[in-house]
Design an enzyme around this catalytic site. Sequence first.
Site, PDB file in Angstrom:
ATOM      1  N   ARG A 141       0.812  -1.217   0.000  1.00 39.83           N
ATOM      2  CA  ARG A 141       0.000   0.000   0.000  1.00 39.83           C
ATOM      3  C   ARG A 141       0.849   1.272   0.000  1.00 39.83           C
ATOM      4  NH1 ARG A 141      -5.265  -1.651   2.575  1.00 39.83           N
ATOM      5  NH2 ARG A 141      -5.667   0.545   3.021  1.00 39.83           N
ATOM      6  N   TYR A 144       0.626   4.473  -2.393  1.00 37.32           N
ATOM      7  CA  TYR A 144      -0.423   5.453  -2.092  1.00 37.32           C
ATOM      8  C   TYR A 144      -0.145   6.159  -0.771  1.00 37.32           C
ATOM      9  CZ  TYR A 144      -5.181   7.311  -1.486  1.00 37.32           C
ATOM     10  OH  TYR A 144      -6.273   8.131  -1.299  1.00 37.32           O
ATOM     11  N   ASP A 145       0.126   5.370   0.280  1.00 38.43           N
ATOM     12  CA  ASP A 145       0.356   5.954   1.605  1.00 38.43           C
ATOM     13  C   ASP A 145       1.508   6.956   1.586  1.00 38.43           C
ATOM     14  OD1 ASP A 145      -1.454   3.969   2.096  1.00 38.43           O
ATOM     15  OD2 ASP A 145      -0.237   2.861   3.541  1.00 38.43           O
ATOM     16  N   LYS A 148       0.999  10.040  -0.796  1.00 38.76           N
ATOM     17  CA  LYS A 148       0.176  11.099  -0.194  1.00 38.76           C
ATOM     18  C   LYS A 148       0.934  11.828   0.910  1.00 38.76           C
ATOM     19  CE  LYS A 148      -3.914  10.879  -2.294  1.00 38.76           C
ATOM     20  NZ  LYS A 148      -4.592  12.038  -2.911  1.00 38.76           N
ATOM     21  N   THR A 209     -12.131  -2.181  12.251  1.00 36.23           N
ATOM     22  CA  THR A 209     -13.138  -1.120  12.228  1.00 36.23           C
ATOM     23  C   THR A 209     -12.836  -0.065  11.170  1.00 36.23           C
ATOM     24  OG1 THR A 209     -12.035   0.269  13.885  1.00 36.23           O
ATOM     25  CG2 THR A 209     -13.562  -1.428  14.694  1.00 36.23           C
ATOM     26  N   ARG A 210     -13.914   0.556  10.692  1.00 32.86           N
ATOM     27  CA  ARG A 210     -13.822   1.698   9.783  1.00 32.86           C
ATOM     28  C   ARG A 210     -14.889   2.714  10.195  1.00 32.86           C
ATOM     29  NH1 ARG A 210     -10.008  -0.863   8.980  1.00 32.86           N
ATOM     30  NH2 ARG A 210      -9.042  -1.520   7.027  1.00 32.86           N
ATOM     31  N   ARG A 276      -9.612   2.397  12.207  1.00 33.82           N
ATOM     32  CA  ARG A 276      -9.552   3.667  11.501  1.00 33.82           C
ATOM     33  C   ARG A 276     -10.721   4.510  11.974  1.00 33.82           C
ATOM     34  NH1 ARG A 276      -7.170   4.404   6.755  1.00 33.82           N
ATOM     35  NH2 ARG A 276      -5.383   3.353   7.620  1.00 33.82           N
TER      36      ARG A 276
END
Length: 321
Positions: A141, A144-145, A148, A209-210, A276
Amino acid sequence: MKRILVTGGGGFLGSWLCEKLLEKGNEVICVDNFFTGSKRNIYHLLNDPKFELIRHDITFPLYIECDEIYNLACPASPIHYQHDPVQTVKTCVHGAINMLGLAKRLNAKILQASTSEVYGDPAIHPQVEEYWGNVNPIGIRSCYDEGKRCAETLFNCYRMQNSLRTKIIRIFNTYGPRMHPHDGRVVSNFILQALQNKDITIYGDGSQTRSFCYRDDLIDGMIKLMATDDDVTGPVNVGNPGEFTILQLAESVIELTGSKSKIIRMPLPADDPKQRKPDISKAKKLLNWQPVTPLHEGLTKTIAYFDDLLKTDPDFCKAEE
């Protein structure tokens, strides 16, 4: 009336942002290379005399005139940004440099659509803007991480070195109509699977969690941040602090669709965050913003969108299956 540039304007959030800015009486220039965006998202805007569409990749310079820039251009779901990780990094970094250079030439205000992914797999919960994150720089990932994160650095450097009027918004999980049907995100995945009575796939035990923010709320927060005084630069978290497990989301989608789907479990992907949730204290204080759309209401609207899409354009829904 302002002339406003929206990069990534053909995407899920970008198209809604273009629409909202037009409603407020602005001229809008939408720039997109349509790698993940879709013209179907902006067809209804093409006849508006205040709307202009330019097909362009922001990794190359762009020479236009505008008053404000919203930089949203970048694949935002793992399945898309991992498809071409080098191009993802280029879009984040080269794209930011090109848009910042444009803003510098025009003395335009510019907003960077950053992401909660800059926090990685967070070691603190909920996440506050002062937290530096827990990111794997060489993981699947990371294109992207880290891309950004570098874009945020560039925005901060241009502000300090060139007195550029910059804003950084950190977007947490957002959903709603016009999501790509195969972006690999849990909301679109679960809804499409449920509407077709297919097995709903969750990864791990579903306890991760989100926090899900409806698109209207997110766009409102983005516009409010752009409208703040120049001393409000961010980053500012914008998302819904309501926290749900992935299993709870799957069960809610099954209930709202009346689906016969069963829940099956698959191994957890590498570097998938376990928690998150945004701390939105700054957004409340600086923007007078907080989300107002309950998950049940937002899911109902999103389900209706995908249900219609399956009926009117089933080939689009099957394109990547």
